[in-house]
Enzyme design. Sequence first.
Site, PDB file in Angstrom:
ATOM      1  N   SER A 153      -3.232   2.133  -7.079  1.00 31.94           N
ATOM      2  CA  SER A 153      -3.123   0.867  -7.795  1.00 31.94           C
ATOM      3  C   SER A 153      -4.193   0.761  -8.890  1.00 31.94           C
ATOM      4  O   SER A 153      -4.275   1.631  -9.735  1.00 31.94           O
ATOM      5  CB  SER A 153      -3.208  -0.269  -6.777  1.00 31.94           C
ATOM      6  OG  SER A 153      -2.471  -1.355  -7.253  1.00 31.94           O
ATOM      7  N   HIS A 196       3.879  -1.290  -1.655  1.00 32.15           N
ATOM      8  CA  HIS A 196       2.688  -0.919  -2.417  1.00 32.15           C
ATOM      9  C   HIS A 196       1.572  -0.506  -1.459  1.00 32.15           C
ATOM     10  O   HIS A 196       0.983  -1.356  -0.790  1.00 32.15           O
ATOM     11  CB  HIS A 196       2.284  -2.164  -3.225  1.00 32.15           C
ATOM     12  CG  HIS A 196       1.174  -1.962  -4.190  1.00 32.15           C
ATOM     13  ND1 HIS A 196       1.294  -1.188  -5.319  1.00 32.15           N
ATOM     14  CD2 HIS A 196      -0.084  -2.466  -4.207  1.00 32.15           C
ATOM     15  CE1 HIS A 196       0.161  -1.226  -5.995  1.00 32.15           C
ATOM     16  NE2 HIS A 196      -0.694  -1.992  -5.344  1.00 32.15           N
TER      17      HIS A 196
HETATM   18  C1  GCU Z   1      -2.406  -6.442  -8.944  1.00 34.88           C
HETATM   19  C2  GCU Z   1      -2.337  -6.016 -10.367  1.00 34.88           C
HETATM   20  C3  GCU Z   1      -1.912  -4.564 -10.489  1.00 34.88           C
HETATM   21  C4  GCU Z   1      -2.803  -3.701  -9.633  1.00 34.88           C
HETATM   22  C5  GCU Z   1      -2.803  -4.224  -8.212  1.00 34.88           C
HETATM   23  C6  GCU Z   1      -3.743  -3.499  -7.272  1.00 34.88           C
HETATM   24  O1  GCU Z   1      -1.126  -6.472  -8.391  1.00 34.88           O
HETATM   25  O2  GCU Z   1      -1.449  -6.869 -11.036  1.00 34.88           O
HETATM   26  O3  GCU Z   1      -1.982  -4.128 -11.826  1.00 34.88           O
HETATM   27  O4  GCU Z   1      -2.402  -2.369  -9.689  1.00 34.88           O
HETATM   28  O5  GCU Z   1      -3.212  -5.572  -8.212  1.00 34.88           O
HETATM   29  O6  GCU Z   1      -4.745  -2.938  -7.692  1.00 34.88           O
HETATM   30  O7  GCU Z   1      -3.484  -3.571  -6.064  1.00 34.88           O
END
Ligand code: GCU
Length: 433
Positions: free
Chosen positions: A272, A414
């Site tokens: 992420s 995710h």
């Molecule tokens: C949020 C953000 C993302 C990121 C994520 C994370 O959802 O909008 O861009 O990748 O956090 O780091 O878990």
Amino acid sequence: MTPRLLSSVLAVLAGTVAPLSAADRPGFNYDESKVLPYTLPNPLVSADGTPVRDAAAWRTQRRPELLEIFSREMFGRTPGGRPAGMHWAVTSVDRAALGGKAVRKEITVWFTEKKDGPQMHLLVYQPPGGAGAHAPWPAFLGLNYFGNNCVNADPGITLTTARVDQRDDFGVVDHHATERTRGVQAQRWNVETVVARGYATATVCYDELCEDRSEGLAKDVAALFGTRATEERKPDEWGALGIWAWGLSRALDVLQSDPEIDGKRVAVHGHSRLGKAALWASAQDERFALVISNDSGCGGAALSKRNFGETVERINASFPFWFARAFRAYNAREDALPFDQHELLALIAPRPLHVASAEGDAWADPRGEFLALKAAEPVYALFGKKGLGVAAWPAVNHPALGDALAYHVRTGKHDITPDDWAQYLDFADRVMR
Ligand code: GCU
């Protein structure tokens, strides 16, 4: 803390509560039929229109040009490399950690001559045996979210003293690592599996480099380089992502000094926001031998010009301190971007690159991550690399592992799972052995 609050904290930390799903963020496009036509810049044409015909022209002209564009327009400029006073010391070694299955080392890194200045703590696990038949070990390096103590339940890991945000459904509940944070992300790190496959695995807590909040730009590494406050920065001054990337390179400096680690075979990985940092680190620092982007999404592996999931405007609004202020010029104007994320991926060429998505992670635009990787292929081809070996977005749980590029999309949300690691280890065996 009420029992309900506590169980909710533990569930979030353990990853059993899903973060916001796509449906929780209304107003964004998750409908493939509503993706508008877009044109990607050609990575093999310089800004002045000159075609890039070979690897030499890529290296000497186009690569520096793109690095300059990403520095100026998106991540901000990295103000320096390894500071002159940076030094480190091994603070603990246990050659019988994890029930004898691993060697654990802890290393404190001071970024200046001073012991009370900015610093980070590197945790390394490696297979047992020291400088035996297989050492020096190839290694994986990644930043972690909750302190080194989150990557394994090993009671020998020193709890981080950094300010780490522990959140639950109601917001931040604690800013310190405590015993209950030990091993909370163990399933994301798979230390025992990685070590059993003959790799070392190393990590640093990202909050030690720059706290993941606007105030982070007033402290630690940011302060060392005189970074201005989030809104006072010059347009091309760096933000948290630049600092996290810088920290990965400093961790690599240390790993390269360890005779038991093969400093020429260090893979950098991240999930992420930390996947975004891993990509930017390896775009700038060619010493990283393999790069892994896990669900890095917007500002990472996903194309910005494709209107699906998170947008440039939204990411700059939610996290105004992550990128350079200059990046805000493209809020709701992705069509005006003179670059896109396939060119960030191309900056890694010809080194092996593995991009992974999750089916249930629409916010990160899984297909957009695949398309960016495909659009980086022509640069890999300059170096004689065949690419992914698939033309279309692969079916879920059907990885495409090519000669230098790999991609998979797995079922689920995710996260980084043991299934992701299985693919990363197979690809690493192929390209780092
Ligand atoms: C949020 C953000 C993302 C990121 C994520 C994370 O959802 O909008 O861009 O990748 O956090 O780091 O878990």
